[in-house]
Design a protein around this motif. Structure first.
Motif, PDB file in Angstrom:
ATOM      1  N   ASP A 153      43.405  38.244  47.068  1.00  0.00           N
ATOM      2  CA  ASP A 153      42.925  37.084  47.019  1.00  0.00           C
ATOM      3  C   ASP A 153      43.850  36.835  46.091  1.00  0.00           C
ATOM      4  O   ASP A 153      44.604  35.977  45.372  1.00  0.00           O
ATOM      5  CB  ASP A 153      41.718  35.883  47.099  1.00  0.00           C
ATOM      6  CG  ASP A 153      41.657  35.660  48.466  1.00  0.00           C
ATOM      7  OD1 ASP A 153      41.631  35.294  48.919  1.00  0.00           O
ATOM      8  OD2 ASP A 153      39.778  35.893  48.512  1.00  0.00           O
ATOM      9  N   MET A 154      43.436  38.154  44.540  1.00  0.00           N
ATOM     10  CA  MET A 154      43.670  37.575  43.107  1.00  0.00           C
ATOM     11  C   MET A 154      45.745  38.537  43.673  1.00  0.00           C
ATOM     12  O   MET A 154      46.604  37.534  42.932  1.00  0.00           O
ATOM     13  CB  MET A 154      43.806  39.747  42.374  1.00  0.00           C
ATOM     14  CG  MET A 154      43.559  39.462  41.428  1.00  0.00           C
ATOM     15  SD  MET A 154      43.432  40.687  40.484  1.00  0.00           S
ATOM     16  CE  MET A 154      44.233  42.282  41.550  1.00  0.00           C
ATOM     17  N   LEU A 155      45.896  38.877  44.608  1.00  0.00           N
ATOM     18  CA  LEU A 155      47.796  38.705  44.919  1.00  0.00           C
ATOM     19  C   LEU A 155      48.129  37.872  45.366  1.00  0.00           C
ATOM     20  O   LEU A 155      49.492  37.152  44.771  1.00  0.00           O
ATOM     21  CB  LEU A 155      48.031  40.187  45.768  1.00  0.00           C
ATOM     22  CG  LEU A 155      47.994  41.910  45.407  1.00  0.00           C
ATOM     23  CD1 LEU A 155      47.767  42.262  46.595  1.00  0.00           C
ATOM     24  CD2 LEU A 155      49.248  42.393  44.136  1.00  0.00           C
ATOM     25  N   LEU A 156      47.491  36.836  46.229  1.00  0.00           N
ATOM     26  CA  LEU A 156      48.249  35.862  46.398  1.00  0.00           C
ATOM     27  C   LEU A 156      47.932  34.353  46.038  1.00  0.00           C
ATOM     28  O   LEU A 156      48.988  33.612  46.323  1.00  0.00           O
ATOM     29  CB  LEU A 156      47.700  35.321  48.426  1.00  0.00           C
ATOM     30  CG  LEU A 156      47.785  36.822  48.881  1.00  0.00           C
ATOM     31  CD1 LEU A 156      47.839  36.790  50.581  1.00  0.00           C
ATOM     32  CD2 LEU A 156      49.437  36.517  49.372  1.00  0.00           C
ATOM     33  N   SER A 157      46.474  34.350  45.688  1.00  0.00           N
ATOM     34  CA  SER A 157      46.752  33.041  44.496  1.00  0.00           C
ATOM     35  C   SER A 157      46.775  32.477  43.225  1.00  0.00           C
ATOM     36  O   SER A 157      47.740  33.270  43.180  1.00  0.00           O
ATOM     37  CB  SER A 157      45.167  32.418  44.564  1.00  0.00           C
ATOM     38  OG  SER A 157      44.119  33.984  43.811  1.00  0.00           O
ATOM     39  N   ASP A 158      46.682  31.331  43.347  1.00  0.00           N
ATOM     40  CA  ASP A 158      47.433  30.578  41.299  1.00  0.00           C
ATOM     41  C   ASP A 158      46.455  31.694  40.395  1.00  0.00           C
ATOM     42  O   ASP A 158      45.412  31.671  40.151  1.00  0.00           O
ATOM     43  CB  ASP A 158      47.281  29.830  41.260  1.00  0.00           C
ATOM     44  CG  ASP A 158      47.726  28.434  42.037  1.00  0.00           C
ATOM     45  OD1 ASP A 158      47.518  27.828  42.812  1.00  0.00           O
ATOM     46  OD2 ASP A 158      49.163  28.857  43.213  1.00  0.00           O
ATOM     47  N   SER A 159      47.487  32.932  40.294  1.00  0.00           N
ATOM     48  CA  SER A 159      46.642  33.840  39.019  1.00  0.00           C
ATOM     49  C   SER A 159      48.449  33.711  38.503  1.00  0.00           C
ATOM     50  O   SER A 159      49.368  33.464  38.380  1.00  0.00           O
ATOM     51  CB  SER A 159      46.409  34.912  39.399  1.00  0.00           C
ATOM     52  OG  SER A 159      46.744  35.482  39.986  1.00  0.00           O
ATOM     53  N   GLU A 160      48.178  35.016  37.373  1.00  0.00           N
ATOM     54  CA  GLU A 160      48.904  35.538  36.685  1.00  0.00           C
ATOM     55  C   GLU A 160      50.318  36.541  38.232  1.00  0.00           C
ATOM     56  O   GLU A 160      50.810  36.665  37.408  1.00  0.00           O
ATOM     57  CB  GLU A 160      48.195  37.146  35.882  1.00  0.00           C
ATOM     58  CG  GLU A 160      47.823  38.524  35.793  1.00  0.00           C
ATOM     59  CD  GLU A 160      47.219  38.760  35.068  1.00  0.00           C
ATOM     60  OE1 GLU A 160      48.398  39.094  34.595  1.00  0.00           O
ATOM     61  OE2 GLU A 160      46.170  39.090  35.037  1.00  0.00           O
ATOM     62  N   TYR A 161      49.185  37.029  39.147  1.00  0.00           N
ATOM     63  CA  TYR A 161      50.248  37.034  40.068  1.00  0.00           C
ATOM     64  C   TYR A 161      50.749  36.334  41.347  1.00  0.00           C
ATOM     65  O   TYR A 161      52.278  36.177  41.371  1.00  0.00           O
ATOM     66  CB  TYR A 161      49.312  38.457  40.766  1.00  0.00           C
ATOM     67  CG  TYR A 161      49.098  39.908  39.721  1.00  0.00           C
ATOM     68  CD1 TYR A 161      49.962  39.961  39.311  1.00  0.00           C
ATOM     69  CD2 TYR A 161      47.802  39.841  39.893  1.00  0.00           C
ATOM     70  CE1 TYR A 161      49.179  41.246  37.892  1.00  0.00           C
ATOM     71  CE2 TYR A 161      46.696  40.276  38.510  1.00  0.00           C
ATOM     72  CZ  TYR A 161      47.120  41.381  38.497  1.00  0.00           C
ATOM     73  OH  TYR A 161      47.041  42.372  36.442  1.00  0.00           O
ATOM     74  N   GLY A 162      50.127  35.572  41.624  1.00  0.00           N
ATOM     75  CA  GLY A 162      50.155  34.635  43.284  1.00  0.00           C
ATOM     76  C   GLY A 162      50.685  33.579  42.589  1.00  0.00           C
ATOM     77  O   GLY A 162      50.067  33.201  41.915  1.00  0.00           O
ATOM     78  N   LYS A 163      50.949  32.921  43.558  1.00  0.00           N
ATOM     79  CA  LYS A 163      51.236  31.380  43.535  1.00  0.00           C
ATOM     80  C   LYS A 163      50.602  30.723  44.400  1.00  0.00           C
ATOM     81  O   LYS A 163      50.853  29.484  44.806  1.00  0.00           O
ATOM     82  CB  LYS A 163      52.299  31.118  43.450  1.00  0.00           C
ATOM     83  CG  LYS A 163      53.660  32.242  44.144  1.00  0.00           C
ATOM     84  CD  LYS A 163      54.921  31.865  44.083  1.00  0.00           C
ATOM     85  CE  LYS A 163      55.811  32.612  45.366  1.00  0.00           C
ATOM     86  NZ  LYS A 163      57.376  31.543  45.185  1.00  0.00           N
ATOM     87  N   TYR A 164      50.335  31.184  45.543  1.00  0.00           N
ATOM     88  CA  TYR A 164      49.407  30.348  46.603  1.00  0.00           C
ATOM     89  C   TYR A 164      48.114  30.227  46.239  1.00  0.00           C
ATOM     90  O   TYR A 164      47.537  30.611  46.340  1.00  0.00           O
ATOM     91  CB  TYR A 164      50.118  31.341  47.976  1.00  0.00           C
ATOM     92  CG  TYR A 164      51.172  32.069  47.832  1.00  0.00           C
ATOM     93  CD1 TYR A 164      51.968  31.194  48.443  1.00  0.00           C
ATOM     94  CD2 TYR A 164      51.364  33.315  47.887  1.00  0.00           C
ATOM     95  CE1 TYR A 164      53.275  31.746  49.349  1.00  0.00           C
ATOM     96  CE2 TYR A 164      52.454  33.486  47.889  1.00  0.00           C
ATOM     97  CZ  TYR A 164      53.216  32.945  48.674  1.00  0.00           C
ATOM     98  OH  TYR A 164      54.974  33.743  48.685  1.00  0.00           O
TER      99      TYR A 164
END
Length: 291
Positions: A90-101
């Motif tokens: 979730d950290m890689l995928l979701s809206d965060s400093e990493y992901g955007k989904y």
């Protein structure tokens, strides 16, 4: 695209693929034959399997993975819980400093729907189980993954039309990486890496373009010297960039098997310094039959 690819790679247990062959294959961690003099000796997985043990050496893994396991206080040999695995993806995928989904109200990433393609018409394939288990896990996180067999997969690879796929590659003894990985290569392989889209959308894929520039520069530097030790060091760096770019996950290297009748053939006359590039029959003219 980068973090989506990383999420997929961390979810594939490549050891399952190696185990398919029993003792006739070994794990490989960079996109080059281990028989090649330029293969980085002692390298380890850049994208450790999310359900596997924490590696002893975290200096060569995805920095995001390293940061995550250290934050959790995990030690070498320990495992992430199922909840910790899901949080990492979730950290890689979701809206965060990493992901955007983003997930919808039902907990699904509606824009992350992909097909994992097995080249061939049978489930009896070294990657089928690993891809199926990865799909089950990613679907539990909220992605929409289907595993499909396709006897026309190799043809489709020439157009770069497959999302995620498993197929065997051969490797030459020449470590030059230009044709397969340089940003200006005209080979069909770069279509499978998504190069055309990356190069057309430099703002959207700024980090990917940064990696492509670095990788292409290293490949060119490797062509500028004939000193093997210098080339090996350059290609080692280039192979690490390939892993950062997250376009290909190396899995295994096969061992060649030969079957012959010692009652008919004098086995002592076979070529006996075998590598992936020279087998028992490489010097066929020296082989003698038993009288």
């Amino acid at each position: 695209m980068l973090f989506r690819s990383q999420a997929i790679m961390h979810s594939i247990d490549t050891q399952e693929i190696v185990n398919y062959y029993g003792t006739s294959a070994e794990a490989i961690y960079r996109s080059m034959s281990t028989e090649n003099w330029a293969y980085p000796k002692g390298c380890t997985a850049y994208y450790p399997y999310i359900g596997g043990a924490i590696p002893s050496d975290l200096s060569v893994v995805n920095p995001i993975y390293k940061q995550y396991v250290l934050h959790l206080g995990k030690k070498s040999g320990e495992y992430l819980t199922e909840e910790e695995q899901v949080k990492f993806i979730d950290m890689l995928l979701s809206d965060s400093e990493y992901g955007k989904y983003s997930k919808d109200a039902y907990g699904s990433y509606t824009s992350l729907k992909y097909t994992f393609t097995i080249a061939g018409a049978s489930e009896d394939h070294p990657a089928f189980a690993a891809m199926s288990h990865a799909a089950e896990f990613l679907n539990s996180v909220g992605m929409n993954i289907t595993v499909s067999k396709d006897s026309n997969a190799l043809t489709k690879l020439t157009t770069g039309s497959l999302d995620v796929w498993a197929a065997a590659w051969s490797s030459t003894i020449d470590p030059d990486m230009y044709q397969v990985y340089h940003k200006e290569s005209k080979a069909t392989s770069v279509k499978n890496w998504g190069y055309p889209e990356i190069l057309r959308n430099t703002n959207k894929y700024s980090k990917e373009n940064e990696y492509l520039d670095t990788l292409s520069d290293l490949i060119e530097k490797g062509r500028e010297t004939t000193v093997q030790s210098q080339r090996a060091r350059i290609y080692s760096q280039a192979l690490d960039v390939v892993m950062k770019l997250a376009v290909e996950l190396p899995t295994y290297q096969r061992t060649d098997l030969f079957a012959y009748n010692e009652n008919k053939i004098d086995s002592s006359t076979f070529y006996n310094e075998c590598t992936s590039y020279r087998g028992l029959t490489s010097s066929l003219w020296t082989v003698s039959l038993n009288q």
